[in-house]
Design a protein around this motif. Sequence first.
Motif, PDB file in Angstrom:
ATOM      1  N   UNK A  40      97.830 -14.573 -53.613  1.00 27.87           N
ATOM      2  CA  UNK A  40      96.787 -15.583 -54.890  1.00 27.87           C
ATOM      3  C   UNK A  40      96.373 -16.354 -53.750  1.00 27.87           C
ATOM      4  N   UNK A  41      96.422 -16.940 -52.911  1.00 28.06           N
ATOM      5  CA  UNK A  41      95.757 -17.746 -51.109  1.00 28.06           C
ATOM      6  C   UNK A  41      95.044 -16.439 -50.744  1.00 28.06           C
ATOM      7  N   UNK A  42      95.250 -15.937 -50.527  1.00 28.58           N
ATOM      8  CA  UNK A  42      93.835 -15.104 -50.107  1.00 28.58           C
ATOM      9  C   UNK A  42      93.097 -14.634 -50.887  1.00 28.58           C
ATOM     10  N   UNK A  43      93.444 -14.966 -52.355  1.00 27.69           N
ATOM     11  CA  UNK A  43      92.075 -14.488 -53.290  1.00 27.69           C
ATOM     12  C   UNK A  43      91.659 -16.157 -53.044  1.00 27.69           C
ATOM     13  N   UNK A  44      92.303 -16.932 -53.020  1.00 25.97           N
ATOM     14  CA  UNK A  44      91.626 -18.148 -53.143  1.00 25.97           C
ATOM     15  C   UNK A  44      91.182 -18.263 -52.168  1.00 25.97           C
ATOM     16  N   UNK A  45      90.937 -18.128 -51.147  1.00 23.26           N
ATOM     17  CA  UNK A  45      90.268 -18.313 -49.478  1.00 23.26           C
ATOM     18  C   UNK A  45      89.483 -17.381 -49.824  1.00 23.26           C
ATOM     19  N   UNK A  46      89.173 -15.931 -50.295  1.00 17.71           N
ATOM     20  CA  UNK A  46      88.488 -15.550 -49.919  1.00 17.71           C
ATOM     21  C   UNK A  46      86.645 -15.673 -51.093  1.00 17.71           C
ATOM     22  N   UNK A  47      87.559 -15.729 -52.490  1.00 15.10           N
ATOM     23  CA  UNK A  47      86.571 -16.905 -53.121  1.00 15.10           C
ATOM     24  C   UNK A  47      85.408 -17.366 -53.112  1.00 15.10           C
ATOM     25  N   UNK A  48      86.440 -18.505 -51.869  1.00 19.22           N
ATOM     26  CA  UNK A  48      86.179 -20.046 -51.321  1.00 19.22           C
ATOM     27  C   UNK A  48      85.295 -19.430 -50.337  1.00 19.22           C
ATOM     28  N   UNK A  49      85.341 -18.510 -49.428  1.00 25.97           N
ATOM     29  CA  UNK A  49      84.481 -17.904 -48.542  1.00 25.97           C
ATOM     30  C   UNK A  49      84.999 -18.211 -47.654  1.00 25.97           C
ATOM     31  N   UNK A  50      86.350 -19.137 -46.989  1.00 24.75           N
ATOM     32  CA  UNK A  50      86.900 -19.419 -46.425  1.00 24.75           C
ATOM     33  C   UNK A  50      87.049 -18.768 -44.979  1.00 24.75           C
ATOM     34  N   UNK A  51      87.680 -16.650 -46.318  1.00 26.48           N
ATOM     35  CA  UNK A  51      88.508 -15.310 -45.312  1.00 26.48           C
ATOM     36  C   UNK A  51      87.292 -14.782 -45.951  1.00 26.48           C
ATOM     37  N   UNK A  52      86.631 -13.643 -45.045  1.00 29.99           N
ATOM     38  CA  UNK A  52      84.914 -12.956 -45.086  1.00 29.99           C
ATOM     39  C   UNK A  52      85.701 -12.028 -44.336  1.00 29.99           C
ATOM     40  N   UNK A  53      85.995 -11.066 -45.082  1.00 30.12           N
ATOM     41  CA  UNK A  53      86.515  -9.918 -44.000  1.00 30.12           C
ATOM     42  C   UNK A  53      85.372  -8.717 -43.066  1.00 30.12           C
ATOM     43  N   UNK A  54      84.455  -9.174 -43.383  1.00 32.29           N
ATOM     44  CA  UNK A  54      83.046  -8.362 -43.068  1.00 32.29           C
ATOM     45  C   UNK A  54      82.466  -9.766 -41.134  1.00 32.29           C
ATOM     46  N   UNK A  55      82.516 -10.518 -42.237  1.00 37.49           N
ATOM     47  CA  UNK A  55      81.524 -11.344 -41.364  1.00 37.49           C
ATOM     48  C   UNK A  55      83.129 -11.630 -39.758  1.00 37.49           C
ATOM     49  N   UNK A  56      84.372 -11.787 -40.630  1.00 34.54           N
ATOM     50  CA  UNK A  56      85.220 -11.976 -39.026  1.00 34.54           C
ATOM     51  C   UNK A  56      84.864 -10.623 -38.336  1.00 34.54           C
ATOM     52  N   UNK A  57      84.854  -9.552 -38.718  1.00 32.86           N
ATOM     53  CA  UNK A  57      84.517  -8.189 -37.816  1.00 32.86           C
ATOM     54  C   UNK A  57      83.416  -8.345 -37.234  1.00 32.86           C
ATOM     55  N   UNK A  58      82.164  -8.847 -37.375  1.00 35.80           N
ATOM     56  CA  UNK A  58      81.154  -9.582 -37.360  1.00 35.80           C
ATOM     57  C   UNK A  58      81.269 -10.009 -35.517  1.00 35.80           C
ATOM     58  N   UNK A  59      81.924 -10.570 -35.812  1.00 36.26           N
ATOM     59  CA  UNK A  59      82.053 -12.160 -34.690  1.00 36.26           C
ATOM     60  C   UNK A  59      82.941 -11.856 -34.178  1.00 36.26           C
ATOM     61  N   UNK A  60      83.740 -11.356 -34.355  1.00 36.98           N
ATOM     62  CA  UNK A  60      85.375 -10.533 -33.091  1.00 36.98           C
ATOM     63  C   UNK A  60      84.745  -9.420 -32.756  1.00 36.98           C
TER      64      UNK A  60
END
Length: 152
Positions: A40-60
């Motif tokens: 539930x928290x992961x979903x919330x973080x994705x919706x609020x854009x705190x967590x974005x896997x694509x952005x993470x991959x590019x920055x990494x």
Amino acid sequence: MDKKAALAKAEHYCAYQERSQYEIRNKLYDWGLKTAEVEELISELIVTNFLNEERFAKVYVSGKFNIKKWGKIKIKQSLKIKQVPDKMITKALNTIDSGDYLQTLLELAEKKAKLITENDAYKKKYKLITYLMGKGFENNLISEVLKDNNLP
């Protein structure tokens, strides 16, 4: 820890540095949350854009290439460990400019070649290739760069 406090702490954790879902999931479990709450928290973080896997991959990818001078193989393996989807890994790796990639490989090869004290040319070349492969560069590119620049 209750859900509200965990969400605030997770938001701060994500705001400080880009994170993958895998890292956040592990952190939430470390904080003692249950599976349903974690998802539930992961979903919330994705919706609020705190967590974005694509952005993470590019920055990494950008950080590991520009700062650590890692090759694509090592970056890809590292992202797989963090359970980033293959499609996103490929997309992120494609952001590396091929000219910069070859230039970085050449600079690493030249710098390392000066440091290898081996007298036997065959052993020196082997050590250089092993070093560059350890940095995650592709064998065919290593051979090409060494040959084109008359390195050992």
